[in-house]
Design an enzyme around this catalytic site. Structure first.
Site, PDB file in Angstrom:
ATOM      1  N   THR A 190       0.837  -1.200   0.000  1.00 33.52           N
ATOM      2  CA  THR A 190       0.000   0.000   0.000  1.00 33.52           C
ATOM      3  C   THR A 190       0.874   1.252   0.000  1.00 33.52           C
ATOM      4  O   THR A 190       0.673   2.172  -0.803  1.00 33.52           O
ATOM      5  CB  THR A 190      -0.931  -0.001   1.237  1.00 33.52           C
ATOM      6  N   ASN A 217      -4.797  -9.595  -7.864  1.00 35.77           N
ATOM      7  CA  ASN A 217      -4.990 -10.209  -6.554  1.00 35.77           C
ATOM      8  C   ASN A 217      -6.290 -11.008  -6.431  1.00 35.77           C
ATOM      9  O   ASN A 217      -6.424 -11.825  -5.532  1.00 35.77           O
ATOM     10  CB  ASN A 217      -4.950  -9.144  -5.451  1.00 35.77           C
ATOM     11  N   SER A 249       4.882  -6.710  -0.551  1.00 34.29           N
ATOM     12  CA  SER A 249       4.714  -6.877   0.901  1.00 34.29           C
ATOM     13  C   SER A 249       5.275  -8.230   1.317  1.00 34.29           C
ATOM     14  O   SER A 249       5.028  -9.245   0.658  1.00 34.29           O
ATOM     15  CB  SER A 249       3.227  -6.909   1.270  1.00 34.29           C
ATOM     16  N   ALA A 250       5.932  -8.258   2.483  1.00 36.87           N
ATOM     17  CA  ALA A 250       6.554  -9.506   2.943  1.00 36.87           C
ATOM     18  C   ALA A 250       5.542 -10.577   3.356  1.00 36.87           C
ATOM     19  O   ALA A 250       5.823 -11.772   3.258  1.00 36.87           O
ATOM     20  CB  ALA A 250       7.479  -9.213   4.123  1.00 36.87           C
ATOM     21  N   THR A 278      11.541   5.409  12.469  1.00 34.19           N
ATOM     22  CA  THR A 278      12.394   4.328  12.968  1.00 34.19           C
ATOM     23  C   THR A 278      12.088   3.034  12.230  1.00 34.19           C
ATOM     24  O   THR A 278      10.933   2.656  12.075  1.00 34.19           O
ATOM     25  CB  THR A 278      12.181   4.141  14.491  1.00 34.19           C
ATOM     26  N   CYS A 290      -8.515  -6.584   1.229  1.00 38.43           N
ATOM     27  CA  CYS A 290      -8.736  -5.298   1.861  1.00 38.43           C
ATOM     28  C   CYS A 290     -10.169  -4.831   1.695  1.00 38.43           C
ATOM     29  O   CYS A 290     -10.608  -3.950   2.400  1.00 38.43           O
ATOM     30  CB  CYS A 290      -7.768  -4.268   1.284  1.00 38.43           C
TER      31      CYS A 290
HETATM   32  N1  PLP Z   1      -1.463  -4.759  -3.970  1.00 40.14           N
HETATM   33  C1  PLP Z   1      -2.038  -5.960  -4.102  1.00 40.14           C
HETATM   34  C2  PLP Z   1      -2.130  -6.573  -5.453  1.00 40.14           C
HETATM   35  C3  PLP Z   1      -2.529  -6.641  -2.977  1.00 40.14           C
HETATM   36  O1  PLP Z   1      -3.089  -7.848  -3.114  1.00 40.14           O
HETATM   37  C4  PLP Z   1      -2.409  -6.023  -1.697  1.00 40.14           C
HETATM   38  C5  PLP Z   1      -2.954  -6.679  -0.498  1.00 40.14           C
HETATM   39  O2  PLP Z   1      -3.677  -7.648  -0.544  1.00 40.14           O
HETATM   40  C6  PLP Z   1      -1.779  -4.776  -1.624  1.00 40.14           C
HETATM   41  C7  PLP Z   1      -1.326  -4.162  -2.770  1.00 40.14           C
HETATM   42  C8  PLP Z   1      -1.581  -4.090  -0.308  1.00 40.14           C
HETATM   43  O3  PLP Z   1      -0.644  -4.760   0.470  1.00 40.14           O
HETATM   44  P1  PLP Z   1      -0.492  -4.388   2.010  1.00 40.14           P
HETATM   45  O4  PLP Z   1      -1.859  -4.497   2.610  1.00 40.14           O
HETATM   46  O5  PLP Z   1       0.453  -5.408   2.531  1.00 40.14           O
HETATM   47  O6  PLP Z   1       0.028  -3.004   2.074  1.00 40.14           O
END
Ligand code: PLP
Length: 374
Positions: A70, A147, A193-194, A231, A319
């Site tokens: 994000t 996603n 994202s990890a 930090t 989300c």
């Molecule tokens: N982009 C995609 C394609 C995602 O699937 C997601 C979360 O599911 C994100 C961005 C956002 O990741 P985060 O919530 O780890 O910031």
């Protein structure tokens, strides 16, 4: 519990947790501090940055640690807008909310935005992106893989088109990181994202290619080459580097394992449950995701019934789970409203087993029957 929502988040890998632990209990200093406790953390960050850069194929200086996909997407999009101050943005209509909402914010500030819909197969064509670009286009964003459907997007081709036109190209690699090589060569910036590849939540990477300009979003201390104040979460970053290395080294085996589980699941569902259809062909998607519509079912009801039976799935983007509206991605792909409303995303991970898959299909069969009877 049978967890089939690995595209939303994954279980932390045990070995990754073991690597993180010392940075929570023993080396708890601030990486900016001048003393030995601080240096221990700073050294761990250098090693983590080197490791991540090595597996992406970029330089360590191009790696910025952020809080996740994000923040990476927000920073790239808003940071390019901040440099140009006006102009036109082109995004695929199936971008994650972190990009789509950032573009909507910029629209309120006077930027012009074009959303390019995907074809019926769930992929956005390079040609339709090329047609949307204008003289005043400053930024283009197309995710590496979607996603909700897992459909892989032609980002190499789109990246080349943008490069030829001098347009900044960002690609959201949140779903593909760990499963596929990242298209670093073809983008000005990318992010991930990890927690999607068995690392910790709340940490991720934004790669900005040398020479590509992005204005910083978070001002403060001199962390992250002065690009992002605050930090640094050393333990999470150490964990992310360990998880990323592990997922890159085991990619072939894990992909084959997950693909096998998905194949078994999808074959059984499509043959044993009538009125089902797959959204996104399996050979065009990441091995981790299968999006299936169930005729005569409401996806939200099906999710609840499966949850009551111990199966975790999603009706759309993690989300936006809980939202009643049908998935934008599926409607943009031309799915009928009933098909979009009756869709469930099943996403598989390395901790799933064949037994779980069989049990999940059995439970799914009875849940669908129950909903259709009512
Ligand atoms: N982009 C995609 C394609 C995602 O699937 C997601 C979360 O599911 C994100 C961005 C956002 O990741 P985060 O919530 O780890 O910031």
């Amino acid at each position: 519990m049978i967890y089939l929502d690995n595209a939303a988040s994954t279980r932390l890998d045990d070995e990754v947790l073991a690597e993180m632990k010392p940075y929570l209990t023993e080396y708890y200093g601030n990486a900016q501090s001048q003393h030995s406790a601080g240096r221990a953390c700073a050294n761990a960050l250098v090693a983590a940055r080197d490791k991540i850069a090595k597996y992406i194929g970029c330089t360590p200086e191009e790696v910025y640690f952020v809080s996740g996909g994000t923040e990476a997407g927000n920073t790239a999009l808003k940071g390019v807008c901040a440099i140009h101050k006006k102009g036109h943005l082109v995004l695929s209509a199936i971008e994650h909310a972190s990009l789509a909402e950032s573009a909507a914010d910029m629209k309120k500030l006077g930027f012009d935005v074009t959303l390019v819909p995907p074809e019926n197969d769930g992929a956005v064509s390079a040609e339709s992106i090329a047609n949307a670009l204008r003289e005043d286009t400053i930024f283009c964003s197309v995710m590496a893989a979607n996603n909700e459907t897992g459909v892989i997007q032609p980002v190499e081709e789109i990246g080349k088109i943008c490069r030829d036109r001098g347009i900044f190209f960002y690609t959201d690699c949140v779903q593909s990181a760990g499963y596929a090589r990242l298209p670093y060569e073809h983008a000005d910036a990318l992010g991930f994202s990890a927690h999607k590849f068995y690392g910790p939540k709340g940490t991720g990477v934004l790669v900005i290619k040398k020479g590509s300009k992005v204005f910083r979003l978070i001002s403060g201390g001199m962390q992250e080459h002065g690009f992002r104040g605050g930090t640094v979460n050393t333990a999470a970053i150490v964990g992310m580097a360990a998880a990323y290395e592990k997922s890159c080294l085991s990619r072939e085996n894990v992909n084959a394992q997950i693909n096998g589980l998905r194949h078994k699941f999808v074959t059984r569902v499509l043959t044993e449950i009538e009125g089902t259809s797959l959204n996104g062909a399996l050979d065009k998607t990441l091995p981790s995701i299968a999006n299936i519509s169930f005729d005569g079912c409401d996806g939200a009801n099906l999710l609840v019934l499966l949850d009551l039976n111990g199966v975790c799935v999603s009706t759309g983007a993690a989300c936006s789970a809980g939202a009643v509206a049908p998935s934008d991605t599926l409607t943009a792909m031309g799915c009928r409203l009933s098909q979009a409303k009756g869709a469930i995303r099943f996403s598989f991970g390395k901790h799933n087993t064949e037994e779980e898959i069989d049990l999940a299909v059995d439970l799914l069969k009875s849940a669908v029957q129950k909903i259709r009877k009512n």
